[in-house]
Design an enzyme around this catalytic site. Structure first.
Site, PDB file in Angstrom:
ATOM      1  N   GLY A 194       4.562   0.469   8.386  1.00  0.00           N
ATOM      2  CA  GLY A 194       4.198   1.386   9.438  1.00  0.00           C
ATOM      3  C   GLY A 194       2.780   1.040   9.748  1.00  0.00           C
ATOM      4  N   ASP A 203       4.599 -10.911   8.977  1.00  0.00           N
ATOM      5  CA  ASP A 203       4.290  -9.970   9.863  1.00  0.00           C
ATOM      6  C   ASP A 203       5.399  -9.239  10.844  1.00  0.00           C
ATOM      7  OD1 ASP A 203       3.232  -8.735  12.199  1.00  0.00           O
ATOM      8  OD2 ASP A 203       2.206 -10.361  13.057  1.00  0.00           O
ATOM      9  N   LEU A 204       5.728  -8.145  10.427  1.00  0.00           N
ATOM     10  CA  LEU A 204       7.028  -7.397  11.020  1.00  0.00           C
ATOM     11  C   LEU A 204       6.735  -6.889  12.526  1.00  0.00           C
ATOM     12  CD1 LEU A 204       7.793  -5.228   7.796  1.00  0.00           C
ATOM     13  CD2 LEU A 204       8.868  -7.539   8.622  1.00  0.00           C
ATOM     14  N   SER A 233       9.294  10.260   9.918  1.00  0.00           N
ATOM     15  CA  SER A 233       8.170  11.119   9.752  1.00  0.00           C
ATOM     16  C   SER A 233       8.484  12.663  10.273  1.00  0.00           C
ATOM     17  CB  SER A 233       6.806  10.594  10.587  1.00  0.00           C
ATOM     18  OG  SER A 233       5.580  11.354  10.347  1.00  0.00           O
ATOM     19  N   ASP A 249       5.163  -7.730   2.986  1.00  0.00           N
ATOM     20  CA  ASP A 249       4.180  -6.926   3.649  1.00  0.00           C
ATOM     21  C   ASP A 249       3.413  -7.914   4.250  1.00  0.00           C
ATOM     22  OD1 ASP A 249       2.734  -4.057   3.018  1.00  0.00           O
ATOM     23  OD2 ASP A 249       1.378  -5.444   4.162  1.00  0.00           O
ATOM     24  N   SER A 270       0.936  -1.195   0.053  1.00  0.00           N
ATOM     25  CA  SER A 270      -0.151   0.025   0.135  1.00  0.00           C
ATOM     26  C   SER A 270       0.790   1.307  -0.076  1.00  0.00           C
ATOM     27  CB  SER A 270      -0.815  -0.122   1.226  1.00  0.00           C
ATOM     28  OG  SER A 270      -1.648   1.136   1.427  1.00  0.00           O
ATOM     29  N   GLY A 271       0.339   2.394  -0.312  1.00  0.00           N
ATOM     30  CA  GLY A 271       0.859   3.828  -0.300  1.00  0.00           C
ATOM     31  C   GLY A 271       2.296   3.817  -0.634  1.00  0.00           C
ATOM     32  N   ILE A 272       3.190   4.466   0.167  1.00  0.00           N
ATOM     33  CA  ILE A 272       4.371   4.808  -0.012  1.00  0.00           C
ATOM     34  C   ILE A 272       5.211   3.670  -0.525  1.00  0.00           C
ATOM     35  CG2 ILE A 272       6.475   5.802   0.914  1.00  0.00           C
ATOM     36  CD1 ILE A 272       4.878   7.599   2.712  1.00  0.00           C
ATOM     37  N   TYR A 311       3.078   6.754  18.122  1.00  0.00           N
ATOM     38  CA  TYR A 311       3.484   6.938  16.862  1.00  0.00           C
ATOM     39  C   TYR A 311       4.597   7.960  16.814  1.00  0.00           C
ATOM     40  CZ  TYR A 311       3.254   7.855  11.662  1.00  0.00           C
ATOM     41  OH  TYR A 311       3.753   7.855  10.587  1.00  0.00           O
TER      42      TYR A 311
HETATM   43  P1  NAI Z   1      -0.105   2.580   4.206  1.00  0.00           P
HETATM   44  O1  NAI Z   1      -1.005   2.176   5.247  1.00  0.00           O
HETATM   45  O2  NAI Z   1      -0.814   2.796   2.851  1.00  0.00           O
HETATM   46  O3  NAI Z   1       1.056   1.445   4.215  1.00  0.00           O
HETATM   47  C1  NAI Z   1       1.691   0.931   5.108  1.00  0.00           C
HETATM   48  C2  NAI Z   1       1.876  -0.728   4.758  1.00  0.00           C
HETATM   49  O4  NAI Z   1       2.403  -1.415   6.080  1.00  0.00           O
HETATM   50  C3  NAI Z   1       0.659  -1.570   4.595  1.00  0.00           C
HETATM   51  O5  NAI Z   1       0.747  -2.251   3.279  1.00  0.00           O
HETATM   52  C4  NAI Z   1       0.500  -2.376   5.710  1.00  0.00           C
HETATM   53  O6  NAI Z   1      -0.189  -3.612   5.324  1.00  0.00           O
HETATM   54  C5  NAI Z   1       2.187  -2.785   5.996  1.00  0.00           C
HETATM   55  N1  NAI Z   1       2.170  -3.275   7.455  1.00  0.00           N
HETATM   56  C6  NAI Z   1       1.408  -2.738   8.601  1.00  0.00           C
HETATM   57  N2  NAI Z   1       1.767  -3.487   9.799  1.00  0.00           N
HETATM   58  C7  NAI Z   1       2.460  -4.534   9.030  1.00  0.00           C
HETATM   59  C8  NAI Z   1       3.290  -5.585   9.742  1.00  0.00           C
HETATM   60  N3  NAI Z   1       3.164  -6.022  10.998  1.00  0.00           N
HETATM   61  N4  NAI Z   1       3.887  -6.301   8.881  1.00  0.00           N
HETATM   62  C9  NAI Z   1       4.065  -6.237   7.775  1.00  0.00           C
HETATM   63  N5  NAI Z   1       3.668  -4.905   7.060  1.00  0.00           N
HETATM   64  C10 NAI Z   1       2.765  -4.103   7.914  1.00  0.00           C
HETATM   65  O7  NAI Z   1       0.723   3.871   4.965  1.00  0.00           O
HETATM   66  P2  NAI Z   1       1.804   5.019   4.303  1.00  0.00           P
HETATM   67  O8  NAI Z   1       1.244   6.130   4.383  1.00  0.00           O
HETATM   68  O9  NAI Z   1       2.263   4.182   2.868  1.00  0.00           O
HETATM   69  O10 NAI Z   1       2.899   4.635   5.156  1.00  0.00           O
HETATM   70  C11 NAI Z   1       4.285   4.070   5.047  1.00  0.00           C
HETATM   71  C12 NAI Z   1       5.177   4.415   6.059  1.00  0.00           C
HETATM   72  O11 NAI Z   1       5.294   6.086   5.848  1.00  0.00           O
HETATM   73  C13 NAI Z   1       5.073   4.479   7.561  1.00  0.00           C
HETATM   74  O12 NAI Z   1       5.976   3.962   8.135  1.00  0.00           O
HETATM   75  C14 NAI Z   1       4.394   5.549   7.892  1.00  0.00           C
HETATM   76  O13 NAI Z   1       4.419   5.730   9.273  1.00  0.00           O
HETATM   77  C15 NAI Z   1       5.256   6.765   7.135  1.00  0.00           C
HETATM   78  N6  NAI Z   1       4.634   8.063   6.867  1.00  0.00           N
HETATM   79  C16 NAI Z   1       3.289   8.103   6.448  1.00  0.00           C
HETATM   80  C17 NAI Z   1       2.898   9.299   6.496  1.00  0.00           C
HETATM   81  C18 NAI Z   1       1.403   9.567   5.927  1.00  0.00           C
HETATM   82  O14 NAI Z   1       0.926  10.672   6.080  1.00  0.00           O
HETATM   83  N7  NAI Z   1       0.765   8.600   5.031  1.00  0.00           N
HETATM   84  C19 NAI Z   1       3.401  10.564   6.647  1.00  0.00           C
HETATM   85  C20 NAI Z   1       4.762  10.204   7.370  1.00  0.00           C
HETATM   86  C21 NAI Z   1       5.371   8.941   7.508  1.00  0.00           C
END
Ligand code: NAI
Length: 257
Positions: free
Chosen positions: A76, A50-51, A116, A35, A14-16, A155
């Site tokens: 995250g 599962d991280l 972040s 993931d 997902s996402g980033i 967080y």
């Molecule tokens: P997202 O929710 O779209 O992606 C996060 C991914 O991490 C998901 O695919 C999820 O399944 C995976 N994940 C969660 N728990 C897990 C686990 N136990 N084991 C394996 N995978 C796991 O979120 P996004 O926004 O792409 O976030 C990516 C990173 O960027 C995170 O570390 C987040 O803290 C950081 N971030 C995000 C911001 C935002 O506004 N979206 C801002 C600043 C930092």
């Protein structure tokens, strides 16, 4: 730019993380997507892990190839999850995976940690951060109790400690040319943006109001890709702000500049 490199991208569903996996693959890397959820569109090979769980990380490490040139720690959890889960995924599991991979990292490998803007207050938390240096999966509940880490604080703390850990390891593997850096976005339009706005309330709304727009994953992935590349070889222990100017804005406001 990344041709012939084997790069692991966590959070790739997902996402980033998804955007980064696609970008580094397009730049020639052999990508291993990791993931807890299977990505809708798998880039390269996919390994489910599962991280937040030591045994799952051990299985992942065993399944990875013997030579790894880059690790993008992007998985995250947002602050809507229980504090213990946030600390396990965003900090303890991330560090554990990275350290377990040391024997597989090639000379010159690059580690990139998704931190972040939420970690900018690390200077006020150095005591708790120092106490978290050896924090293990099983100790997380007690650690949260002792250091008053509950709700959204989990967080902020996870990102503060991640930035500090990145700086502390600026030279740890210098003899092998292994670099570690962090990227700190402000708000990014991904599925967890709404969780931030929900939990962080006024603070997040204020941040959003000063910005022309939130970032998209496409604003962040190229920064990660650059840090994974050899062109970033002299960047060590740095925290790169990729936040549309928010960090500078906060600094100027805080110091009356
Ligand atoms: P997202 O929710 O779209 O992606 C996060 C991914 O991490 C998901 O695919 C999820 O399944 C995976 N994940 C969660 N728990 C897990 C686990 N136990 N084991 C394996 N995978 C796991 O979120 P996004 O926004 O792409 O976030 C990516 C990173 O960027 C995170 O570390 C987040 O803290 C950081 N971030 C995000 C911001 C935002 O506004 N979206 C801002 C600043 C930092």
């Amino acid at each position: 730019m990344l041709g012939s490199k084997t790069i692991i991208v966590t959070g790739a569903a997902s996402g980033i993380g998804a955007e980064t996996a696609a970008l580094v693959a397009s730049l020639g890397a052999n990508v291993i997507s990791v993931d807890i959820n299977r990505p809708a569109l798998v880039v390269g090979d996919f390994i489910q892990a599962d991280l937040s769980d030591r045994r799952s990380i051990d299985r992942l490490v065993a399944a990875l190839p013997s030579r790894v040139d880059g690790l993008a720690n992007i998985a995250g959890l947002p602050p809507t999850f229980p504090a213990e889960a946030v600390l396990r995924v965003n900090l303890v599991g991330l560090k554990y995976l990275t350290l377990q991979l040391l024997s597989k990292f090639s000379d010159g490998a690059s580690i990139v940690n998704l931190a972040s803007l939420a970690g900018l207050g690390w200077r006020e938390a150095t005591q708790s951060i120092e106490a978290s240096t050896t924090l293990d999966f099983d100790d997380v509940p007690e650690f949260c109790k002792v250091h008053n880490i509950e709700g959204p604080r989990s967080y902020f703390f996870s990102k503060e400690a991640l930035i500090v850990w990145t700086m502390q390891n600026r030279w740890t593997w210098r003899d092998r040319g292994i670099r570690i850096n962090a990227v700190s976005p402000g708000p990014v339009d991904t599925p967890i943006l709404k969780d931030f706005l929900e939990t962080l309330g006024a603070r997040a709304e204020e941040d959003m109001a000063t910005m022309d727009r939130p970032a998209t994953p496409k604003d962040i992935a190229p920064v990660v890709a650059f840090l994974l590349s050899d062109g970033a070889r002299w960047i060590r222990g740095s925290n790169i702000h990729a936040d549309g100017g928010m960090y500078s804005h906060v600094q100027c406001q805080t110091h009356g500049l």
